[in-house]
Write a protein that holds these residues in place. Structure first.
Motif, mmCIF file in Angstrom:
data_model
loop_
_atom_site.group_PDB
_atom_site.id
_atom_site.type_symbol
_atom_site.label_atom_id
_atom_site.label_comp_id
_atom_site.label_asym_id
_atom_site.label_seq_id
_atom_site.Cartn_x
_atom_site.Cartn_y
_atom_site.Cartn_z
ATOM 1 N N ILE A 127 3.473 -4.318 47.914
ATOM 2 C CA ILE A 127 2.671 -3.199 48.588
ATOM 3 C C ILE A 127 2.593 -3.042 49.914
ATOM 4 O O ILE A 127 3.158 -1.692 50.618
ATOM 5 N N GLU A 128 2.159 -4.022 50.619
ATOM 6 C CA GLU A 128 2.135 -3.987 52.095
ATOM 7 C C GLU A 128 3.677 -3.864 52.379
ATOM 8 O O GLU A 128 3.740 -3.303 53.757
ATOM 9 N N ALA A 129 4.485 -4.565 52.209
ATOM 10 C CA ALA A 129 5.813 -4.583 52.428
ATOM 11 C C ALA A 129 6.476 -2.990 52.514
ATOM 12 O O ALA A 129 7.177 -2.539 53.254
ATOM 13 N N LEU A 130 6.251 -2.546 51.242
ATOM 14 C CA LEU A 130 6.737 -1.305 50.803
ATOM 15 C C LEU A 130 6.122 -0.180 51.706
ATOM 16 O O LEU A 130 6.782 1.076 51.972
ATOM 17 N N PRO A 165 4.331 -5.111 60.963
ATOM 18 C CA PRO A 165 4.781 -5.394 62.159
ATOM 19 C C PRO A 165 4.042 -5.783 63.662
ATOM 20 O O PRO A 165 4.259 -6.113 64.556
ATOM 21 N N TRP A 166 2.675 -5.243 63.304
ATOM 22 C CA TRP A 166 1.553 -5.361 64.261
ATOM 23 C C TRP A 166 0.217 -6.026 63.770
ATOM 24 O O TRP A 166 0.256 -5.967 62.456
ATOM 25 N N LEU A 167 -0.274 -6.992 64.682
ATOM 26 C CA LEU A 167 -1.740 -7.689 64.092
ATOM 27 C C LEU A 167 -2.720 -7.365 64.941
ATOM 28 O O LEU A 167 -2.552 -7.121 66.162
ATOM 29 N N LEU A 168 -3.989 -7.046 64.466
ATOM 30 C CA LEU A 168 -5.047 -6.781 65.188
ATOM 31 C C LEU A 168 -5.885 -8.287 65.250
ATOM 32 O O LEU A 168 -5.978 -9.061 64.514
ATOM 33 N N THR A 169 -5.855 -8.603 66.637
ATOM 34 C CA THR A 169 -6.585 -10.058 66.991
ATOM 35 C C THR A 169 -7.629 -10.108 67.717
ATOM 36 O O THR A 169 -8.190 -8.529 68.260
ATOM 37 N N ALA A 170 -8.449 -10.877 68.322
ATOM 38 C CA ALA A 170 -9.454 -10.825 69.177
ATOM 39 C C ALA A 170 -8.969 -10.242 70.490
ATOM 40 O O ALA A 170 -9.976 -9.665 71.216
ATOM 41 N N GLU A 171 -7.555 -10.252 70.946
ATOM 42 C CA GLU A 171 -7.261 -9.815 72.219
ATOM 43 C C GLU A 171 -6.717 -8.311 72.110
ATOM 44 O O GLU A 171 -6.177 -7.873 73.152
ATOM 45 N N GLY A 172 -6.503 -7.853 70.918
ATOM 46 C CA GLY A 172 -6.221 -6.623 70.840
ATOM 47 C C GLY A 172 -4.978 -6.411 69.771
ATOM 48 O O GLY A 172 -4.749 -7.625 68.830
ATOM 49 N N VAL A 173 -4.585 -5.290 69.603
ATOM 50 C CA VAL A 173 -3.053 -5.333 68.671
ATOM 51 C C VAL A 173 -1.939 -5.852 69.462
ATOM 52 O O VAL A 173 -1.658 -5.531 70.700
ATOM 53 N N VAL A 174 -1.313 -6.802 68.806
ATOM 54 C CA VAL A 174 -0.097 -7.418 69.320
ATOM 55 C C VAL A 174 1.033 -7.312 68.113
ATOM 56 O O VAL A 174 0.728 -7.046 66.943
ATOM 57 N N ARG A 175 2.269 -7.425 68.666
ATOM 58 C CA ARG A 175 3.325 -7.514 67.646
ATOM 59 C C ARG A 175 3.321 -8.689 67.014
ATOM 60 O O ARG A 175 3.079 -9.891 67.469
ATOM 61 N N SER A 176 3.591 -8.650 65.697
ATOM 62 C CA SER A 176 3.662 -9.784 64.747
ATOM 63 C C SER A 176 5.100 -10.769 64.934
ATOM 64 O O SER A 176 6.053 -9.936 64.796
ATOM 65 N N PRO A 177 5.230 -11.866 65.153
ATOM 66 C CA PRO A 177 6.217 -12.552 65.616
ATOM 67 C C PRO A 177 7.101 -12.957 64.232
ATOM 68 O O PRO A 177 8.087 -13.262 64.424
ATOM 69 N N ASP A 178 6.690 -12.751 63.157
ATOM 70 C CA ASP A 178 6.949 -13.132 62.006
ATOM 71 C C ASP A 178 7.293 -11.998 60.930
ATOM 72 O O ASP A 178 7.396 -12.242 59.766
ATOM 73 N N PHE A 179 7.329 -10.830 61.221
ATOM 74 C CA PHE A 179 7.358 -9.709 60.613
ATOM 75 C C PHE A 179 8.899 -9.674 59.999
ATOM 76 O O PHE A 179 9.874 -10.067 60.679
ATOM 77 N N ARG A 180 9.003 -9.475 58.665
ATOM 78 C CA ARG A 180 10.209 -9.383 57.955
ATOM 79 C C ARG A 180 10.574 -8.116 57.372
ATOM 80 O O ARG A 180 9.734 -7.148 56.970
ATOM 81 N N ALA A 181 11.833 -7.522 57.429
ATOM 82 C CA ALA A 181 12.195 -6.308 56.820
ATOM 83 C C ALA A 181 11.670 -6.159 55.442
ATOM 84 O O ALA A 181 11.734 -7.407 54.572
ATOM 85 N N LEU A 185 11.902 -9.123 52.103
ATOM 86 C CA LEU A 185 10.710 -9.535 51.172
ATOM 87 C C LEU A 185 10.773 -9.322 49.915
ATOM 88 O O LEU A 185 10.693 -10.100 49.172
ATOM 89 N N LEU A 186 11.195 -8.232 49.621
ATOM 90 C CA LEU A 186 11.472 -7.635 48.271
ATOM 91 C C LEU A 186 12.364 -8.306 47.350
ATOM 92 O O LEU A 186 12.325 -8.935 46.287
ATOM 93 N N ARG A 187 13.455 -8.653 48.124
ATOM 94 C CA ARG A 187 14.537 -9.483 47.477
ATOM 95 C C ARG A 187 14.072 -10.912 47.064
ATOM 96 O O ARG A 187 14.132 -11.528 46.001
ATOM 97 N N GLU A 188 13.389 -11.560 47.900
ATOM 98 C CA GLU A 188 12.765 -12.915 47.552
ATOM 99 C C GLU A 188 11.777 -12.746 46.647
ATOM 100 O O GLU A 188 11.954 -13.721 45.781
ATOM 101 N N VAL A 189 10.734 -11.708 46.551
ATOM 102 C CA VAL A 189 9.975 -11.629 45.549
ATOM 103 C C VAL A 189 10.873 -11.762 44.235
ATOM 104 O O VAL A 189 10.453 -12.097 43.068
ATOM 105 N N GLN A 190 11.828 -10.865 44.007
ATOM 106 C CA GLN A 190 12.543 -10.382 43.068
ATOM 107 C C GLN A 190 13.258 -11.940 42.497
ATOM 108 O O GLN A 190 13.519 -12.110 41.177
ATOM 109 N N ARG A 191 13.881 -12.369 43.414
ATOM 110 C CA ARG A 191 14.520 -13.725 42.778
ATOM 111 C C ARG A 191 13.343 -14.754 42.301
ATOM 112 O O ARG A 191 14.041 -15.455 41.258
#
Length: 330
Positions: A127-130, A165-181, A185-191
């Motif tokens: 759901i979150e990926a979609l 793509p973004w994360l809310l942290t104690a320092e504010g909103v930052v880009r996620s370094p590990d975001f995946r298309a 992700l869905l191909r991985e779940v499907q496999r």
């Protein structure tokens, strides 16, 4: 390289100028004051004249409403249930955004979650990926509250970083370094879902070289009448199988084979043709055009009628296409 203050705390002007969907994740922790982290972000939006919609469980919603008292235009909406099938959750969130969007050039700010402790982590990841795909063009900032994280449970932090793509942290909103298309992700779940263990057992129904769709429907209705599904759920399952089989007949390469397994817990239907497996895990998560009379809506209808729909090559050589439809009977 450190992020600039503008990246950590985007100005209201920057947020208004951004086009499309902005998906922000935040993992809750038991010792955390939610309002201290989330409150400033929402107050900034309200100060810019941007409406905030809270669609969270009652306890979380009450805390946020109290923290934002007098700050601006805050609306409450029903909690968006994450234990529903992904297409239903996606459609509900899209409808909510379309209803609440201000339509004056401002962005909507939507807060959702957290889901219940009994939710399926794999479904939540889907759901979150979609959301990144389905809502890509909507002018909305969605803050997803996730967790809380536990030592025994799944890695909520890793899932948040991968799906937002973004994360809310104690320092504010930052880009996620590990975001995946989303498609990755869905191909991985499907496999991870195929082959299904039920396929190692004798099928309840097997039809090879299908040449009569009406005969297939009669056979399915006869078998499903004795299954653990309710009458409505059985009818939905037959609809999904019918749509996918018709798609295989029209766009695949015959012969088309249909196999059905029924257990008290779950049901699986595998539909195989000799064509090429479609390699787009995002297809069918939104209506192709919205006109049911035109056609081209089969996968969208099928996804809404089952708990899982996957498409993979029929064998290790890559020949053929097998679409698996799963319905949980519990």
């Amino acid at each position: 390289m450190t992020q600039s203050d503008e990246e950590l705390h985007p100005s209201p002007h920057q947020r208004v100028e951004e086009q499309g969907y902005r998906h922000v994740g935040h993992v809750l922790h038991p010792d955390q004051d939610l309002t201290v982290v989330v409150g400033p972000l929402l107050r900034q939006a309200l100060a810019a004249g941007e409406p905030v919609v809270i669609a969270c469980p009652e306890q979380v919603a009450s805390l946020l409403v109290a923290a934002l008292d007098g700050a601006g235009e805050v609306h409450l909406a029903p909690d968006q249930r994450s234990d529903e099938r992904p297409p239903a959750v996606l459609a509900a969130i899209a409808d909510l955004i379309d209803e609440q969007a201000p339509g004056d050039g401002h962005r909507l700010h939507l807060v959702t979650g957290p889901g219940g402790p009994d939710g399926d982590p794999a479904v939540s990841v889907q759901i979150e990926a979609l959301l990144n795909h389905v809502l890509a063009e909507r002018p909305v900032d969605q803050l997803c509250l996730l967790g809380p994280a536990t030592e025994e449970g799944p890695d909520v932090e890793a899932a948040a970083r991968a799906t937002h793509p973004w994360l809310l942290t104690a320092e504010g909103v930052v880009r996620s370094p590990d975001f995946r298309a989303p498609e990755e992700l869905l191909r991985e779940v499907q496999r991870a879902m195929v082959p299904d263990p039920l396929e190692e057992t004798e099928p309840t129904l097997a039809i090879t070289d299908l040449d009569d769709m009406r005969a297939l429907r009669r056979a399915l209705n006869r078998v499903l009448a004795d299954s653990a599904l309710s009458a409505d759920a059985a009818q939905d399952f037959v609809l999904a199988i019918d749509e996918v089989t018709a798609n295989a007949n029209e766009h695949g390469v015959p012969p088309v084979d249909v196999r059905l397994w029924c257990t008290p817990e779950r049901l699986l239907c595998a539909i195989t043709d000799r064509g090429t497996a479609f390699d787009d895990p995002l297809v069918g998560y939104g209506p192709a055009h919205g006109d049911m009379s035109v056609g081209g809506m089969g996968l969208w209808l099928a996804r809404r009628s089952v708990d899982s729909l996957t498409a993979t090559p029929a064998d290790d050589s890559g020949d053929g296409c097998t679409v698996r439809l799963v319905v949980n009977a519990g």
